[in-house]
Design a protein around this motif. Structure first.
Motif, PDB file in Angstrom:
ATOM      1  N   ASN A   1       0.800  -1.234   0.000  1.00 11.63           N
ATOM      2  CA  ASN A   1       0.000   0.000   0.000  1.00 11.63           C
ATOM      3  C   ASN A   1       0.829   1.278   0.000  1.00 11.63           C
ATOM      4  N   LEU A   2       2.153   1.162  -0.067  1.00  9.59           N
ATOM      5  CA  LEU A   2       2.995   2.354   0.026  1.00  9.59           C
ATOM      6  C   LEU A   2       2.639   3.398  -1.033  1.00  9.59           C
ATOM      7  N   SER A   3       2.485   2.968  -2.266  1.00 12.60           N
ATOM      8  CA  SER A   3       2.188   3.916  -3.343  1.00 12.60           C
ATOM      9  C   SER A   3       0.863   4.620  -3.100  1.00 12.60           C
ATOM     10  N   LYS A   4      -0.134   3.835  -2.680  1.00 14.81           N
ATOM     11  CA  LYS A   4      -1.455   4.422  -2.416  1.00 14.81           C
ATOM     12  C   LYS A   4      -1.380   5.415  -1.268  1.00 14.81           C
TER      13      LYS A   4
ATOM     14  N   PHE B   1      -3.687  11.498   5.005  1.00 16.33           N
ATOM     15  CA  PHE B   1      -3.048  10.907   6.166  1.00 16.33           C
ATOM     16  C   PHE B   1      -1.538  11.084   6.157  1.00 16.33           C
ATOM     17  N   ILE B   2      -0.992  11.189   7.382  1.00 18.55           N
ATOM     18  CA  ILE B   2       0.428  10.924   7.577  1.00 18.55           C
ATOM     19  C   ILE B   2       0.525   9.805   8.612  1.00 18.55           C
TER      20      ILE B   2
ATOM     21  N   SER C   1      10.460  -1.428   6.614  1.00 16.57           N
ATOM     22  CA  SER C   1       9.145  -1.186   6.008  1.00 16.57           C
ATOM     23  C   SER C   1       8.393  -0.089   6.759  1.00 16.57           C
ATOM     24  N   LEU C   2       8.465  -0.129   8.077  1.00 13.03           N
ATOM     25  CA  LEU C   2       7.773   0.876   8.883  1.00 13.03           C
ATOM     26  C   LEU C   2       8.407   2.252   8.708  1.00 13.03           C
TER      27      LEU C   2
ATOM     28  N   GLU D   1       6.604   5.784   7.446  1.00 15.67           N
ATOM     29  CA  GLU D   1       6.735   7.100   8.071  1.00 15.67           C
ATOM     30  C   GLU D   1       7.335   8.120   7.113  1.00 15.67           C
ATOM     31  N   SER D   2       8.289   7.681   6.302  1.00 12.70           N
ATOM     32  CA  SER D   2       9.018   8.624   5.444  1.00 12.70           C
ATOM     33  C   SER D   2       8.139   9.253   4.370  1.00 12.70           C
ATOM     34  N   ILE D   3       7.094   8.529   3.920  1.00 15.76           N
ATOM     35  CA  ILE D   3       6.243   9.090   2.873  1.00 15.76           C
ATOM     36  C   ILE D   3       5.403  10.256   3.396  1.00 15.76           C
ATOM     37  N   SER D   4       5.402  10.432   4.723  1.00 18.02           N
ATOM     38  CA  SER D   4       4.601  11.497   5.334  1.00 18.02           C
ATOM     39  C   SER D   4       5.308  12.849   5.317  1.00 18.02           C
ATOM     40  N   LYS D   5       6.610  12.844   5.137  1.00 16.00           N
ATOM     41  CA  LYS D   5       7.399  14.044   5.394  1.00 16.00           C
ATOM     42  C   LYS D   5       7.064  15.216   4.479  1.00 16.00           C
TER      43      LYS D   5
END
Length: 231
Positions: free
Chosen positions: A82-85, A92-93, A110-111, A115-119
Motif C-alpha cells: 500500500n505504500l504507493s497508495k 493521512f500521515i 518497512s515501517l 513514516e518517510s512518505i509522510s514528510k
C-alpha cells in the motif's frame, strides 16, 4: 462538545472473528487490517486529527511463534503493498510508536518507509499512529531512561514535563476517546500516561466488524459527556 482530537483503538476480537467462521487466526488479523483503513477514512471525514491503533503489544510476544511470525508478515505485506497508495493519499500521515528496534530488521525498514512518505505532506487531515511492540509501562521506563541519560546532576528531580517530552507520543495531544472492541473492559497497558482523562468506550463488536456507524455513535455519546478534569 466538539469532536475529539485523539481517538485510540484497542482492536480486540480478530481471532474470535476468524474462529466463528472456521478460518485460521491470520484471516481474522487480515480482516482486521482492512478495517483499520475503513475506520481511518471515517476519522479523516470527521476531521479527527489523531488516531492511534494498538497493533502489537509488548505482551503479544508471548503468543505462539507461528502467530507472531504471521502477524509480522501481514504487517510487511500490508505496508509494502500500500505504500504507493498511501503516498498519493493526502488525507493521512503516519507515525510508529513503541520499541521498534526489537522488531525484525526488514519490518523496521518497512515501517520507516511508511513514516518517510509522510514528510512532504502539508495539507493532511489525520495522523495515523500505529503502536507496534508497544506497552505503556515500557514507554514510561524508556522515557525515564532517556531523561537520565541526558541529565548529569546527581540530584536531578524528574518532572512530569520531562516524561512527556520523552514519550513516543511527544507533541501529540492526550487521548480523548479510548475504544476497545471485543467485549473485554480493560485498557491492557495501552497509552496509560496519555489516557488519564480519556472517555472509555467498550463494545462487544469484534474489531473486523466495527463499523463507521458505530464510531459515529460513540462520538455522538462522547459529545454528551461533561469532562471536568478534576474540577
Amino acid at each position: 462538545m466538539k469532536n475529539p482530537t485523539h481517538i485510540s483503538f484497542i482492536m480486540d476480537g480478530n481471532r474470535r472473528w476468524a474462529k466463528k467462521r472456521f478460518l485460521p487466526d491470520i484471516a481474522g488479523h487480515r480482516s482486521g487490517a482492512l478495517n483499520i483503513e475503513k475506520i481511518l477514512i471515517c476519522a479523516s471525514e470527521l476531521e479527527i486529527p489523531y488516531v492511534t491503533f494498538y497493533t502489537f503489544s509488548t505482551e503479544n510476544w508471548s503468543r505462539n511463534e507461528v502467530e507472531v511470525s504471521d502477524l509480522f508478515n501481514l504487517m510487511r505485506e500490508y505496508v509494502l503493498s500500500n505504500l504507493s497508495k498511501f503516498q498519493e493519499d493526502e488525507r493521512f500521515i503516519f507515525k510508529i510508536i513503541g520499541d521498534v528496534e526489537k522488531l525484525p530488521i526488514d519490518l523496521q525498514d518497512s515501517l520507516k518507509k511508511l513514516e518517510s512518505i509522510s514528510k512532504e505532506k502539508k495539507q493532511y487531515t489525520t495522523t495515523a499512529i500505529f503502536a507496534i511492540n508497544y506497552g505503556g509501562r515500557d514507554e514510561i521506563v524508556r522515557s525515564v531512561n532517556k531523561i537520565l541519560s541526558q541529565k548529569s546532576e546527581n540530584n536531578y528531580q524528574i518532572s512530569e514535563d520531562d516524561i512527556l517530552d520523552n514519550l513516543d507520543t511527544k507533541g501529540i495531544p492526550d487521548v480523548d476517546i479510548m475504544i476497545r472492541t471485543g467485549g473485554n473492559q480493560r485498557i491492557s497497558n495501552f497509552l496509560i500516561f496519555q489516557s488519564i482523562y480519556a472517555e472509555l468506550f467498550f463494545t462487544d463488536t469484534l474489531w473486523p466488524d466495527f463499523s463507521k456507524n458505530e464510531l459515529h455513535l460513540i462520538i455522538d455519546e462522547y459529545k454528551k459527556r461533561v469532562r471536568k478534569y478534576g474540577k
